[in-house]
Scaffold this motif. Structure first.
Motif, short mmCIF file in Angstrom:
data_model
loop_
_atom_site.label_atom_id
_atom_site.label_comp_id
_atom_site.label_asym_id
_atom_site.label_seq_id
_atom_site.Cartn_x
_atom_site.Cartn_y
_atom_site.Cartn_z
N GLU A 48 0.84 -1.21 0.00
CA GLU A 48 0.00 0.00 0.00
C GLU A 48 0.87 1.26 0.00
O GLU A 48 0.61 2.21 -0.75
CB GLU A 48 -0.91 -0.01 1.23
N ARG A 49 1.93 1.25 0.82
CA ARG A 49 2.85 2.40 0.85
C ARG A 49 3.50 2.61 -0.51
O ARG A 49 3.61 3.73 -1.00
CB ARG A 49 3.94 2.19 1.91
N LEU A 50 3.96 1.52 -1.10
CA LEU A 50 4.62 1.60 -2.41
C LEU A 50 3.67 2.19 -3.45
O LEU A 50 4.06 3.07 -4.22
CB LEU A 50 5.10 0.22 -2.84
N HIS A 51 2.44 1.73 -3.46
CA HIS A 51 1.44 2.23 -4.41
C HIS A 51 1.21 3.73 -4.22
O HIS A 51 1.18 4.48 -5.19
CB HIS A 51 0.13 1.45 -4.22
N LYS A 52 1.09 4.17 -2.98
CA LYS A 52 0.87 5.59 -2.72
C LYS A 52 2.09 6.43 -3.10
O LYS A 52 1.95 7.53 -3.64
CB LYS A 52 0.49 5.81 -1.25
N GLU A 54 4.37 5.69 -5.42
CA GLU A 54 4.47 5.72 -6.88
C GLU A 54 3.45 6.69 -7.48
O GLU A 54 3.76 7.46 -8.37
CB GLU A 54 4.27 4.32 -7.46
N ASN A 55 2.23 6.65 -6.97
CA ASN A 55 1.18 7.54 -7.50
C ASN A 55 1.48 9.00 -7.18
O ASN A 55 1.25 9.86 -8.02
CB ASN A 55 -0.19 7.15 -6.95
N SER A 56 1.98 9.27 -5.99
CA SER A 56 2.26 10.67 -5.66
C SER A 56 3.38 11.20 -6.55
O SER A 56 3.32 12.35 -7.00
CB SER A 56 2.62 10.83 -4.19
N LEU A 57 4.37 10.38 -6.85
CA LEU A 57 5.46 10.81 -7.73
C LEU A 57 4.95 10.97 -9.17
O LEU A 57 5.32 11.90 -9.86
CB LEU A 57 6.61 9.81 -7.66
N ARG A 58 4.08 10.07 -9.57
CA ARG A 58 3.55 10.12 -10.94
C ARG A 58 2.67 11.35 -11.16
O ARG A 58 2.80 12.03 -12.17
CB ARG A 58 2.73 8.86 -11.21
N PHE A 59 1.78 11.65 -10.22
CA PHE A 59 0.79 12.70 -10.46
C PHE A 59 1.22 14.09 -9.99
O PHE A 59 0.81 15.08 -10.57
CB PHE A 59 -0.54 12.33 -9.81
#
Length: 147
Positions: A48-52, A54-59
């Motif tokens: 869950e941490r990894l997903h968050k 990655e998304n924060s860096l992406r968006f």
């Protein structure tokens, strides 16, 4: 009988559009920053941490400073280490080190000081020793590659 109320002027329309556009962007980025705060909460599951992260860096990564980007990459590395992905964790840590030290910009900071600060952060009891060891490995490899 025609209405005597004055119609909105183009200037008023532009103001309204600018205000609504600003509010839209502000709400979007504020909401995303709240979502991304889970990136560094080590009590959450690693995937869950990894997903968050990655998304924060992406968006919203285009708004990050070098230090924020490095922190995000380190948090991703810690999550990868928790998931047993040692190679990915070391790669993420190695990618973060130049950002921390300013080696990728003209704003250089002392390597030793930045690594000591980060090493203190890595001693957080919630961070598994495996991640700390992989971070030390990444630092050693990065220093060797620089000399």
């Amino acid at each position: 009988m025609p209405s005597t109320e004055p119609r909105d002027t183009p200037k008023q329309w532009l103001k309204a559009i600018a205000i609504w556009a600003f509010l839209g962007f502000w709400i979007c980025f504020f909401s995303f920053s709240l979502y991304a705060s889970g990136c560094h909460k080590f009590s959450r599951p690693a995937d869950e941490r990894l997903h968050k992260c990655e998304n924060s860096l992406r968006f919203t990564g285009f708004l990050f400073t070098d230090h924020q980007r490095a922190t995000n990459l380190i948090n991703q590395g810690i999550a990868q280490a928790d998931l047993g992905e040692d190679v990915k964790a070391i790669a993420l840590f190695t990618k973060a080190i130049p950002l921390l030290t300013g080696a990728s910009s003209s704003n250089r900071r002392p390597l030793k000081l930045q690594i000591e600060i980060l090493d203190r952060k890595m001693r957080d009891p919630a961070i598994l020793p495996r991640a700390r060891n992989l971070f030390q490995t990444a630092v050693s490899e990065w220093v060797k590659s620089r000399s």
